[in-house]
Enzyme design. Structure first.
Site, PDB file in Angstrom:
ATOM      1  N   GLU A 271       0.823  -1.215   0.000  1.00 25.13           N
ATOM      2  CA  GLU A 271       0.000   0.000   0.000  1.00 25.13           C
ATOM      3  C   GLU A 271       0.858   1.267   0.000  1.00 25.13           C
ATOM      4  O   GLU A 271       0.800   2.078   0.930  1.00 25.13           O
ATOM      5  CB  GLU A 271      -0.974  -0.017   1.188  1.00 25.13           C
ATOM      6  CG  GLU A 271      -1.950  -1.173   1.107  1.00 25.13           C
ATOM      7  CD  GLU A 271      -2.984  -1.207   2.221  1.00 25.13           C
ATOM      8  OE1 GLU A 271      -2.890  -0.373   3.145  1.00 25.13           O
ATOM      9  OE2 GLU A 271      -3.887  -2.063   2.165  1.00 25.13           O
ATOM     10  N   GLU A 390      -4.689  -8.370  -0.982  1.00 26.18           N
ATOM     11  CA  GLU A 390      -5.526  -8.410   0.212  1.00 26.18           C
ATOM     12  C   GLU A 390      -6.966  -8.250  -0.237  1.00 26.18           C
ATOM     13  O   GLU A 390      -7.282  -7.392  -1.066  1.00 26.18           O
ATOM     14  CB  GLU A 390      -5.183  -7.279   1.190  1.00 26.18           C
ATOM     15  CG  GLU A 390      -3.808  -7.364   1.802  1.00 26.18           C
ATOM     16  CD  GLU A 390      -3.521  -6.199   2.759  1.00 26.18           C
ATOM     17  OE1 GLU A 390      -4.481  -5.492   3.149  1.00 26.18           O
ATOM     18  OE2 GLU A 390      -2.344  -5.987   3.097  1.00 26.18           O
TER      19      GLU A 390
END
Length: 656
Positions: A271, A390
């Protein structure tokens, strides 16, 4: 295996079709098309990639040796003319996942649609990693994150999970997962510059977990995790120092693992985010890190020259602009062993239960379909595999019950896995302990796991519950069937089928329970769950329908401090869906001023055991002192209950 009868030219193609599948079993059909010279006597051979087996077959004589299956002709179907076909079928068993055979052979020749000389090389399973990035990423499906463990700050067990063990990884493999994503946060174990040496004990602990996973035949995706917001995000303000640290870290990781097999892959960082930047600048900085990562790993020797490398979009976001920016980076690298990664937690209001999004509706579906379609069209359709590194829903946790309605959550899970299959994406479930209990190695919700494990669509209904009143006559009740391309096969109560006509009727997609059946199922009509049914379809996981007796909840007056204010509540068998909050003039009250429907759990939550509705200090701190707020509690039965609170000087007064 040699040819049964010699042909000067051989060639074939195969259609393999799983007609139906259920937990532990399936039915499949095989059609073999002869593209070469006429055949007199045939033997079709394949290897199961996941240890499946044939339990009963027809139109062929089946033999099984280890993972290898041979289907040989019977007396009446031994000849196949050029251009003709032969078909046979079987029932099989499976555990974990039920993948297609990786190849079929007819009389020893691979059925790849070409015609030529017989193939004599014996059939063997492909390497787990595959021969290309697309094959390797496909072989990673499905994947599982060892979340909140080696990425936890303060030590491996600091965020509530036990140490990773060989038994855990063996359990993950046994449950059908083919890879793990191993999030690792490195900052607390790195020394000062310029070397930024990683503590050898830390590096060896990571290597130990990687070794254990590989021994279990699990691929591993190793990354740099919370470092993204701990120090990497400072790249704009302290560019040279942050970049030097990033490069030093990946130099050490690449060197430690350079001789590992291709089943180990690397992910640049998790991220990626950069403080104080707009999107375009963030894309450029993300590209800079991805390019530095690529150069370091590729130049580190050993097997890193062609190891699979996984590059994230900015924020691992699936918006088109972020995908386009990463696509440009990958195109510039011209490296065939590159994959892209995004994350997906669903439509945000549904994922956290805010703004009234308590159902898996068209808006939630459109967000899912759009995200996966964009990833497919941008990357997969151009030969670049995608890992959804994810996925789950935000705010779902076994310690926060009730945030999501169970059936609506299962619809979301079912749809995510379906649309991922449709778009060729590999999914890696984010599990920080909320799904698999790492102390017992059991799923916290076995039925939910069955949706993760299913490789086909499952049927559902418009809602998973039928609410009945506590007294008075019971009327018929209807739900809409969501068939998802399947056939509805009926309703069961335990092992007993319900009778169509007497207990329920089906008209089009409308499933109606008769009053007589609901009255019988409700029994003594105690508040709460009276019965649980299964709606069974021709494939997938049976859909559960719960029969519930409830009456309108009753709230009582209360006074208490803002630090611990609770409304005494008799839930009367009902379940809370959401809460609206408004001032007397109709404006929204609470932290989310853009919507009257506040966020479940962080602003309000039920305590069914204690008989209370809790308003959190965060919610109460946001309301204006002395101004009454009208709360409207919505329940899944359809009931609504209003309640008024006034906060003044740290004390809350509530009136039913």
């Amino acid at each position: 295996m040699g040819a049964v009868s010699a042909q000067a030219a051989q060639g074939c193609s195969v259609d393999y079709w799983v007609q139906s599948q259920w937990p532990g079993g399936f039915t499949a059909d095989v059609t073999v098309h002869n593209l070469g010279d006429p055949i007199d006597g045939w033997d079709v051979e394949w290897v199961w990639p996941e240890g499946q087996s044939v339990t009963h077959g027809w139109n062929a004589d089946f033999t099984t040796t280890a993972e290898r299956v041979n289907a040989k002709n019977l007396s009446y179907n031994r000849t196949i003319a050029t251009g003709a076909s032969v078909s046979f079928g079987f029932n099989g068993s499976w555990a974990g996942v039920n993948r297609e055979p990786f190849e079929f052979r007819l009389n020893g020749r691979v059925c790849d649609g070409t015609v030529g000389e017989p193939t004599t090389t014996p059939t063997t399973p492909p390497p787990a990693g595959g021969d290309s990035a697309m094959e390797q990423v496909a072989a990673m499906q499905p994947s599982w994150n060892v979340g909140n463990t080696l990425d936890a700050l303060g030590g491996e067990t600091a965020w509530g999970n036990p140490l990773i063990t060989e038994a855990l990884l063996a359990r993950v493999k046994s449950q059908g997962f083919n890879s793990i994503r191993l999030p690792v946060t490195w900052d607390e174990y790195m020394g000062p510059g310029p070397d930024h040496t990683v503590d050898p004990a830390r590096m060896e602990r990571v290597a130990q977990v990687v070794d254990w996973a590989l021994e279990q035949d699990l691929q591993v995706l190793l990354n740099v995790h919370h470092d993204s917001w701990m120090w990497i995000d400072d790249l704009p303000a302290d560019h040279d120092a942050v970049l030097a640290k990033f490069e030093a870290l990946w130099t050490q990781i690449a060197d430690r693992f350079k001789d590992y097999p291709p089943e180990l892959s690397f992910e640049s960082n998790n991220e990626p985010q950069f403080a104080g930047t707009e999107a375009a600048e963030g894309d450029a900085l993300n590209e800079e890190l991805n390019l530095a990562f690529h150069e370091i790993v590729r130049g580190s020797g050993g097997n890193n020259g062609d190891r699979l490398l996984v590059l994230p979009t900015l924020h691992t976001n699936g918006d088109q602009a972020r995908l386009d920016a990463l696509k440009a980076t990958i195109d510039g690298l011209d490296d065939p062993m590159i994959a892209a990664t995004i994350h997906f937690y669903g439509f945000w209001p549904f994922s956290v239960n805010i703004a009234g999004f308590t159902r898996y509706n068209a808006e939630v579906e459109a967000d899912l379909v759009g995200t996966f379609q964009r990833a497919h069209d941008t990357f997969v359709d151009n030969g670049i595999p995608v890992i959804v590194g994810e996925w789950a829903v935000l705010n779902y946790d076994h310690n926060r019950p009730g945030v999501h309605q169970p059936g609506e959550l299962l619809k979301f899970f079912e749809a995510v896995t379906h649309h991922a299959r449709e778009n060729g994406l590999t999914l890696s479930l984010w599990d920080a302990g909320q799904f698999l209990n790492r102390n017992t190695l059991q799923w916290r919700d076995q039925h939910m796991y069955e949706y993760f494990a299913s490789e086909t669509r499952s049927g559902t209904t418009s809602f998973d519950s039928v609410y009945l009143p506590g007294d008075g006559a019971i009327a018929p009740s209807s739900l809409t069937l969501n068939r998802n391309g399947l056939q509805f096969e009926g309703l069961w109560h335990g092992d007993e089928p319900l009778a169509e006509g007497a207990d329920y009727t089906v008209s089009g997609d409308t499933l109606t329970f008769t009053a007589a059946a609901l009255t019988r199922l409700a029994g003594d009509r105690d508040h709460g769950v009276n019965a649980q049914l299964e709606a069974r379809f021709s494939d997938g996981v049976p859909w559960r329908i719960t029969i519930i007796t409830s009456d309108t909840p009753v709230l009582s007056d209360a006074t208490g401090p803002t630090s611990s204010f609770a409304i005494p509540t008799r839930f009367n068998g009902d379940t809370l869906a959401t809460m609206e909050a408004r001032y007397a003039d109709g404006t929204n009250a609470g932290p989310a001023t853009w919507t009257p429907f506040q966020e479940f759990w962080s602003n309000f939550r039920p305590d069914y055991d204690a008989g209370a509705l809790i308003l959190t200090p965060e919610f109460l701190a946001s309301v204006t002192d002395g101004q009454p707020v009208t709360l409207t509690f919505h329940f899944y039965s359809g009931a609504t209950v209003s309640y008024t609170i006034t906060e003044s000087g740290g004390t809350v007064t509530g009136t039913a």
